[in-house]
Design a protein around this motif. Sequence first.
Motif, mmCIF file in Angstrom:
data_model
loop_
_atom_site.group_PDB
_atom_site.id
_atom_site.type_symbol
_atom_site.label_atom_id
_atom_site.label_comp_id
_atom_site.label_asym_id
_atom_site.label_seq_id
_atom_site.Cartn_x
_atom_site.Cartn_y
_atom_site.Cartn_z
ATOM 1 N N LEU A 181 0.910 -1.215 -0.106
ATOM 2 C CA LEU A 181 -0.124 0.016 0.032
ATOM 3 C C LEU A 181 0.917 1.325 -0.127
ATOM 4 C CD1 LEU A 181 -2.817 1.391 0.551
ATOM 5 C CD2 LEU A 181 -2.517 0.944 3.031
ATOM 6 N N ALA B 161 -6.741 5.470 2.691
ATOM 7 C CA ALA B 161 -5.943 4.720 1.581
ATOM 8 C C ALA B 161 -6.189 2.913 2.028
ATOM 9 C CB ALA B 161 -4.574 5.089 1.742
ATOM 10 N N THR C 110 2.296 4.985 0.621
ATOM 11 C CA THR C 110 1.900 5.876 1.377
ATOM 12 C C THR C 110 2.631 7.382 0.757
ATOM 13 O OG1 THR C 110 4.097 5.252 2.668
ATOM 14 C CG2 THR C 110 1.916 4.397 3.458
ATOM 15 N N ASP D 234 -9.472 2.055 0.241
ATOM 16 C CA ASP D 234 -9.440 1.944 -0.993
ATOM 17 C C ASP D 234 -8.977 0.672 -1.397
ATOM 18 O OD1 ASP D 234 -10.803 4.157 -1.358
ATOM 19 O OD2 ASP D 234 -8.698 5.262 -1.559
#
Length: 1132
Positions: free
Chosen positions: A843, A857, A845, A860
């Motif tokens: 993921l 985030a 950042t 999603d």
Amino acid sequence: MESELFLKQCSESGDAAYSALKSLLEKLENPSTRAEARVFCSNIQKRFQEDSLECFKTYHFRIHDILLSDYHVAGFESRRKKLTMMEIPSIFIPEDWSFTFYEGLNRQSSDSIFKDRTVAELGCGNGWISIALAEKWSPSKASIYLLLLLHPIFHPNHHLIITHNQRRFTDLISIPELSKSHGSISTLTLSTRPLDCPFMTLITKPCSTGSNFMNLISSPTVGIIKCNSNALLDAFLRSSNNLIITLISFPFQLLITVSYCQILNPNPEAMSKMITENASEEFLFSLSNYCALQGFVEDQFGLGLIARAVEEGISVIKPMGIMIFNIGGRPGQGVCKRLFERRGFHVTKLWQTKVMQAADTDISALVEIEKNSRHRFEFFMGLVGDQPICARSAWAYGKAGGRISHALSVKIIFDFLKNGFQDISSSLDLSFDDDSVADEKIPFLSYLASVLKENPFFPYEPPSGSTEFRDLIAGFMKVYHHVPLKTDNVVIFPSRAAAIENALRLFSPRLAIVDEHLTRNLPKGWLTSLAIEGATDGQPSEDVVTVIEAPRQSDLMIELIKKLKPQVVVTGMAHYEAVTSSSFGHLVDTTRDVGSRLFLDISDQLELSSLPGSNGVLKYLAGNTLPPHTAILCGLVRNQVYSDLEVAFVISEEESVFKALSKTVELLEGNTALFSQYYYGCLFHELLAFQLADRHPLAQRECPKVVSAEMIGFSKAAISVLNDAELSLTSAKSASLVHMDVDQSFLPVPAPVKAAIFESFARQNMLEAETDVKTCIRQFIKSSYGFPSDSCAELIYADSALSLFNKLILCCIQEGGTLCVAAGSNGTYVSAANFLKANVVSLLTSAESGFKLTGNALTDLLAGVDRPWVYLSGPTINPTGLLYSNQEIQEILSVCAKFGARVVIDTSFSGLEFNTEGWGGWNLENSLSELTCSGNSSFCVSLLGGLSFELLTGGLTFGFLVLNQPLLIDAFYSSPNLSKPHCTVKYAIKKLLTLKEKKEGNLLEAVSEQKGILRARSKRLMETLQRHGWDAVECYGGVSMVAKPSAYHGRTLKLNLPSKVGDTTTNAEAFEAKLDDSNIREALRKATGLCINSGLWTGIPGYCRFTIALEDKEFERALDCIIRFHKVVCGN
């Protein structure tokens, strides 16, 4: 004094050489010519320093160095390295007999046997043992008499030399003052020849003025060492005396009897002749191999001299005194032992080895004894032979060109009582009923105390194992089993089970055959898989490992290998098969022919003893190089003190396998428990420290046969990870590197931590309650994070948090889950998940959020992931050093509950938060209770932790895991292999957690002090980085921070050897490239020696990781490296 004239005289014959040396000795004795003579000796020594054997052959003498110590490890005491001796052919030259004797004596601590004792020695040779012993123990611990019998034949005309040792070999007395002395060296000799050699050795020793106590000969370049009137050489006196009977008026506390000849002379008349100074060297040398009849029943075995020395020693030795004998084992162990027992002595074997039988010694007398009696002597075929043959067979084998050896042992014999350890503080529980326990535990505690005292922190050790420990293992194999291993042939694992599982994961075979005794800790799925039958294309996926159990019997194992053709075989050997090398040889040949890799377990056969039993595998390796498809596996658990303390090692002479195994243990286990390596390292050191180096040239080993069949390589996942992951450097050059790429604190270890570690090992018979850390851990996680852990939660412990993390990854794989990891997480953890073939999703950042995971985030991401597992590091994030607030973590947990994610919170890098203004810490109890009740049923939170940073334990690692869902607990235990902390670790951890909870002692003060150090370090590092081309992110806790090399990206760096920046010459390596994320780590290391982790490790594009918990000097070196790198790339 003309050297050429001197050498010309020596070259004529041995007798002529002796005459020339005697003339030189007269000049050394004369104070007016002594300085010139010593310089002359120095020039002669230098001339033949590189080829002393040629000097001996041509000029009938040599000045020779004997190495007295070799294996030096930090924390172990090491004294002198060598002794320089004068040798001539007509006396005993130091050889295997005397080496073995010295090694046996060297095993004894000066405090336990030689301190404040009166010692007499009867023996053969040129006196080197007595000089070495006096040099090693006497200077600061006087009271030693050394009586050297330099020829093994008793005769009325003996020359007696008396010297007095006090104040480091400088004050001497004459014979009448003997009764008043505190220590002396006495020499008895039949001929003056053996007397002159030790005299010359001593006369060339520096005297008290400026002495360094190495027997170096004066050199013109360093000036002439002047000796005062009390010098050692001035006190040598000669008089006529008889043997032991002369010394009855001076009772001895310790009587050392050097080895006597044990073969009767074929020419009895020779033994009755008076020996004169003018006797030829051939006569003296031949005489030295034999002994005469002594009038004892043991004469028939060649033990008459030993028997006489024992009986005469009874009248000399004090009560509780000790006799030490060097005895050849040719008569047989039973006969040797009976010699002492029938005279009322208790016998303890101290050290034994094999020595080659002298080719010039006629053993026909022993053959004749066997012919006329039922007794059989004991010889061996070579040094590695373990089954004895009789004298007749040995005689025939020797005549046919074979080399025969015999056992040689040093035995310590003592009368009435043993010396115990009761005088040591009882609070440390150091009194033992079993001497064998004391023999192991006391040296280790002594070593541990020295390590804790002398080292402010625990040093960096590569994941492949402590370099010193691996060196000791290789040394043990070389010295005791004649296997010439190198340090880089040995990889250390926490346990045998861990080594087996890690090796199978590295190769990921479709089919493995494993010894039924070694499958207990393998994953259940491997033992029940039928993938070998279920493959539709005939090529089963490497994601599925099928293990077939097999019996240990080699013929049945070989039959299975031929039929099933497995890719990997892991097996041990039955005891009756392990004695010889034939079974192992058959396994090697069979696996090579079918293309199987072989891991052979010798755990049950390897003995950590100075008298190890026969080992067929190691016997094979003494004569054959280990084939590339074969590795040796050994678990060390057979010790006298801690029955459950385990370390394992794997031996491979294939470089690619060694490197792959080193990286595998780093990914799956972390580092093997340091103190376990210390303990077994101490045992190996005890077995090696007393031995002399390089006594026997190693045999030439045969090269392995070429592997004809196709051999399995590393799995695709393993190759990808091992090639791309930024793991520790294992090369020899890594010792000089500055490590800012290691998750370990090198700040000083506080006194309470050291005390807890030492006490944990010193204690005996600990109660279960004293090592039960469950209550302390529950209290700790509740007070630190507000994490609930009721009685339904499962607490699991391991040597490291990493090994627990990997078990959770296996649970994720078993469920078919997807591991979700935020960019800016620990790169080693991510690489480990990929190595285990997990489905990993990263993921991204952003810098705006501080590279933290956010609720939006995460929402999603999880919307498109099936069965998500979310990993996050907190409260302190590794590697950024940022902190999750209580509000931020609750937001993340709320999103995870909504999608039914399993959450792993890793707290192992927390506990050293130093910029905490406005933070407030964590309290998860209320939010977790609400989310568990209202969220998805699959939602759960597991807490992973380690206490190295929280308790400042440095090299003492401890990991814990809290699971609270039954299905997850069952899945976790389906892979039972887990390296669990030893009871000593749990004892120390419990003690430290109790101190922390009660806020007692200096532990909290130490934590506060180290937080201050880290705060200052982070500020200095950030300023240095920003001034030299890096964009640094401010950190708030932990031991690391991240920065981006903005000024360097796109620049070309070219390095030549060597590199010079200003006045500094670097150890740079050749390198040329345009700098980017893929090579910035290599460029910085090659240019300056600084190791960091790049953006490939952190997961944040462009941002590198720097750790700051270095030792003070190393941190300053790191800052200097950053500055120098800027100069190298950008100029001044």
